[in-house]
Design an enzyme around this catalytic site. Structure first.
Site, PDB file in Angstrom:
ATOM      1  N   CYS B  85      -1.030  -2.487   4.967  1.00  0.00           N
ATOM      2  CA  CYS B  85       0.348  -2.917   5.210  1.00  0.00           C
ATOM      3  C   CYS B  85       0.879  -2.286   6.499  1.00  0.00           C
ATOM      4  O   CYS B  85       0.312  -2.541   7.559  1.00  0.00           O
ATOM      5  CB  CYS B  85       1.219  -2.636   3.995  1.00  0.00           C
ATOM      6  SG  CYS B  85       2.756  -3.570   3.964  1.00  0.00           S
ATOM      7  N   HIS B 188      -1.856  -5.655  -0.096  1.00  0.00           N
ATOM      8  CA  HIS B 188      -2.064  -4.401  -0.816  1.00  0.00           C
ATOM      9  C   HIS B 188      -3.245  -4.526  -1.766  1.00  0.00           C
ATOM     10  O   HIS B 188      -3.098  -5.037  -2.874  1.00  0.00           O
ATOM     11  CB  HIS B 188      -0.804  -4.056  -1.623  1.00  0.00           C
ATOM     12  CG  HIS B 188       0.338  -3.621  -0.776  1.00  0.00           C
ATOM     13  ND1 HIS B 188       0.533  -2.310  -0.412  1.00  0.00           N
ATOM     14  CD2 HIS B 188       1.340  -4.334  -0.188  1.00  0.00           C
ATOM     15  CE1 HIS B 188       1.611  -2.233   0.352  1.00  0.00           C
ATOM     16  NE2 HIS B 188       2.124  -3.435   0.511  1.00  0.00           N
ATOM     17  N   GLU B 190      -4.602  -2.290  -3.497  1.00  0.00           N
ATOM     18  CA  GLU B 190      -4.387  -1.464  -4.690  1.00  0.00           C
ATOM     19  C   GLU B 190      -3.448  -2.134  -5.676  1.00  0.00           C
ATOM     20  O   GLU B 190      -3.239  -1.638  -6.783  1.00  0.00           O
ATOM     21  CB  GLU B 190      -3.848  -0.080  -4.281  1.00  0.00           C
ATOM     22  CG  GLU B 190      -2.369  -0.017  -3.909  1.00  0.00           C
ATOM     23  CD  GLU B 190      -2.037  -0.539  -2.523  1.00  0.00           C
ATOM     24  OE1 GLU B 190      -2.908  -1.146  -1.888  1.00  0.00           O
ATOM     25  OE2 GLU B 190      -0.892  -0.336  -2.069  1.00  0.00           O
TER      26      GLU B 190
END
Lengths: 288, 210
Positions: B85, B188, B190
């Site tokens: 990001c 993202h 994650e």
């Protein structure tokens, strides 16, 4: 193409996940971390962990609840409940939340949204607005006092946008837990009032409720509550009913496209032949 | 076996807990969350997270005395780094978010705001499908068409030949960049469930052999 988010809400009261109806009736479901784990694996595009435990202003947000739940999901997690200070938001993010949900503070302490947006970015703040139909217009509802604040919803949404919120979560109090479908008039007013991404909550009973909403309005997502409880693979089943739409993410291991559903969006039982085939079918677990 | 010794840079901004959870799930146990320059310089693999405002992130990194060690790690030691990001955005030359701010400049390009329309409000938030380019040194083609989670209002506007993935939000949006030991993604991983885990596996294994 951006997909419409099909989100799950896990509403917690005193550390227990509950079903709600009209913001007054609360029925216990079980451990919140279990709900979060299941919803993440069954296809939730985002999970809203909302703590509605009443408290006085001295109480901190339930960080233990957040910590227990955050490690159970690999999808975006929004956390709300008693966030009254920018430090609460910072700690929530550090514990695994991606966004914080601000509800009552948006009315009583609007500067909080400004501070959090400045410190963590607008994308980390969701303004959550509960709505009740007043005499002639939609008004913001205060769930702690169980009554309308008298504030017109459209004005409040615009204020939240100006303060720096990144998204809006809007919920109809009357439709909450009703399984009757969304309040489309409210959605219409909300989409006219704000240009922020909008997540709509309150009333999902069957997949056609969602289809009807997203066909008519350009919303960012829908949030499903009670309808997800006590149903195995709930989200995967609901998404399978919407699978013909290209703007829904369907990436779970469990896929129900070939199965028949009732009008309610529930699975019909398989016949004996199909069950017999399943006995001999090998499902290889994916190793990443 | 336990994977490369990995440091997730902690400079006070970014969802480091979720990143560590993802790495642990993939069996990478030698993971440290740290803002210590020495730990960074000793690592085999570094992840640079980042959310919020570009300038706030760059300022926080400089204040933590991490700018020079990061430059040394990337440009002199030439070890692998993954930016996520705003972490990815900081890898290019500059950003136009609230003024003009310089980044690390490890890759060409600058960060501009995405175009906002009534059909495409900002931020670009939610799951979007990503197309990976064959020009990428690491083969991400098995991820083609999978959805990843995005939440941003700014993106790299002119990634040039370093772009390795794109998505669409009212027009093409740069989803990933990479060259040699430097890899960056706008989404993202994650927070992208199975797709995110698969991406991290490919990225870490791919960069380890660069």
């Amino acid at each position: 193409m951006l997909k419409t988010r099909i989100c799950a809400s896990v509403v917690c009261l005193n550390g227990v996940a509950v079903q709600t109806r009209g913001f007054t009736f609360f029925q216990e479901v079980g451990r919140p971390s279990l709900s979060v784990s299941y919803f993440d694996r069954w296809g939730a595009d985002e999970i809203f962990l909302l703590d509605i435990t009443p408290s006085d202003h001295s109480q901190l947000p339930d960080f233990k609840l957040l910590r227990d739940c955050a490690c159970q999901t690999l999808s975006p997690l929004a956390f709300g409940g008693r966030i009254q200070h920018v430090d609460h938001a910072i700690q929530a993010i550090s514990l695994g939340a991606d966004k914080v949900v601000i509800n009552t503070a948006a009315v009583s302490n609007p500067d909080l949204i400004v501070k959090i947006a400045n410190k963590l970015g607008s994308q980390s703040v969701i303004a959550s607005v509960d709505v009740i139909a007043g005499e002639s217009r939609f008004e913001v509802y205060d769930w702690r006092d169980s009554k309308s604040t008298g504030l017109p919803v459209a004005e409040h949404l615009q204020r939240c946008e100006a303060l720096g919120a990144g998204e809006i979560l809007i919920r109809s109090v009357e439709k909450d837990g009703s399984l009757e479908g969304f309040d489309l008039e409210l959605v219409n007013e909300a989409t006219e009032a704000t240009s922020l991404p909008l997540v709509v909550s309150g009333g999902v009973g069957r997949p056609s409720n969602i289809a009807g909403l997203i066909d008519q309005f350009n919303v960012s997502g829908v949030c499903i509550g009670n309808r997800l409880n006590h149903v195995e693979h709930c989200l995967a089943v609901i998404k399978s009913a919407l699978a013909s739409r290209t703007n829904i993410r369907t990436e779970t291991l469990a896929v129900y496209r070939d199965h028949q559903l009732t009008d309610q969006g529930r699975l019909l039982p398989l016949d004996d032949d199909a069950l017999h085939e399943l006995v001999y079918e090998r499902f290889v677990k994916e190793v990443i | 076996m336990n994977g490369p010794s990995t440091t997730i840079i902690d400079y006070g901004i970014g969802n480091v807990t979720s990143l560590r959870n993802s790495l642990l799930r993939l069996g990478y146990h030698r993971v440290t969350i740290s803002g210590d320059p020495q730990t960074l310089l000793r690592s085999d693999f570094v992840i640079l997270p980042g959310v919020g405002a570009y300038q706030a992130c760059m300022t926080a990194i400089r204040s933590a005395d991490l700018a020079q060690p990061l430059n040394e790690y990337v440009l002199s030691l030439k070890r692998p780094i993954l930016g996520i990001c705003v972490g990815m955005q900081m890898m290019v030359e500059d950003s136009r978010e609230f003024g003009l701010h310089s980044g690390f400049g490890w890759l060409e390009g600058s960060v501009h705001q995405l175009k906002q329309t009534s059909n495409h409000p900002l931020p670009h938030v939610g799951w979007n499908d990503v197309l990976w380019m064959p020009s990428s040194a690491i083969d991400f083609s098995s991820l083609n068409g999978m959805n990843f989670y995005f939440d941003h209002s700014y993106a790299i506007a002119n990634p040039s030949q370093n772009q390795i993935a794109s998505t669409d939000y009212g027009g093409p949006v740069c989803a990933a960049v990479g060259r040699e030991n430097v890899l960056g993604v706008q989404f993202h991983p994650e927070k992208s469930q199975t797709a995110g885990l698969r991406f991290l596996r490919h990225a870490i294994e791919g960069l380890a052999s660069c």
